[in-house]
Design a protein around this motif. Sequence first.
Motif: not given
Length: 245
Positions: A16, A88, A157, A186
């Motif tokens: 997703r 990802n 990160k 986003f």
Amino acid sequence: MTPAEPPVAVVTGGSRGLGQHIVESFLARGYRVSTSSRTQTDFTSQMLQDHPDRFHWTEVDLEQGDAAKSLVRSVVARFGRIDVLVNNAGYLHQELLLTTPRRQVDSLVAVNLVAPILVAQACARAMTASGGGRILNVSSINAVRGHRGVSVYSAAKAGLDGFTRSLARELGPMNILVNSVVPGYFDSDMTSGVTPENRTRIERRTPLQRLGTVEEVVAVVDFLTSPAASFITGQTLVIDGGLTC
Ligand SMILES: NC(=O)c1ccc[n+]([C@@H]2O[C@H](COP(=O)([O-])OP(=O)(O)OC[C@H]3O[C@@H](n4cnc5c(N)ncnc54)[C@H](OP(=O)(O)O)[C@@H]3O)[C@@H](O)[C@H]2O)c1
């Protein structure tokens, strides 16, 4: 690889959100694609039906210690090689550090930093056997700017960006290019909890006055995994409408 065999892309967390769009793009570009997540979605079920020869899904919890190895072993068993890895998969937990329990710290670091490192290691070993490849790590603007309530996620990160630079030096001689993309906000499940007030504040502070779209992130993933980016390695590319400039 014989001329009839398309290249292979591994995309973690492609069930997703951004990962789904990256998977769709690789399939559209003719790749064989392997993705993984803890749970099946309508999207992964549909892809298994639509592309039985080119799509592979593995149930994996990246928080588990041996997940990376078993994931990559299953891709090599299925497709025989790996050309591209997009690290990802990730998750965000927002909490002030002073109240964050140790197990939450461990979990955030395990999924957002340790797992991508181990998946990259296993994929790079497979890539050396086939003459090279591309590794792309999905970081975040939280690695670049401080934000309240996300210190552990930010640390993970930022670690991923440091990992990217040093790994690029190690793997360059083996023709494996390593970069990271740094998306701003986003729309996805991860940001569904952003309040309308915070959303308006982010939009106001962004020079382009809006949130990004997944398509705008995928376009950069496409570029960095394309022949056009054959001399780019060790870089972090920020896609945030200018929010951090
Ligand atoms: N959304 C944003 O605004 C934003 C901004 C900057 C960076 N990012 C980064 O972009 C990437 C994608 O984010 P997104 O917004 O698309 O997230 P998302 O919609 O929440 O999707 C996350 C994906 O990762 C998988 N995943 C999460 N935890 C996992 C685990 N323990 N083991 C295996 N798979 C796991 C999920 O599947 P399961 O839950 O089924 O396991 C899902 O496929 C992440 O690395 C994120 O940090 C997002």
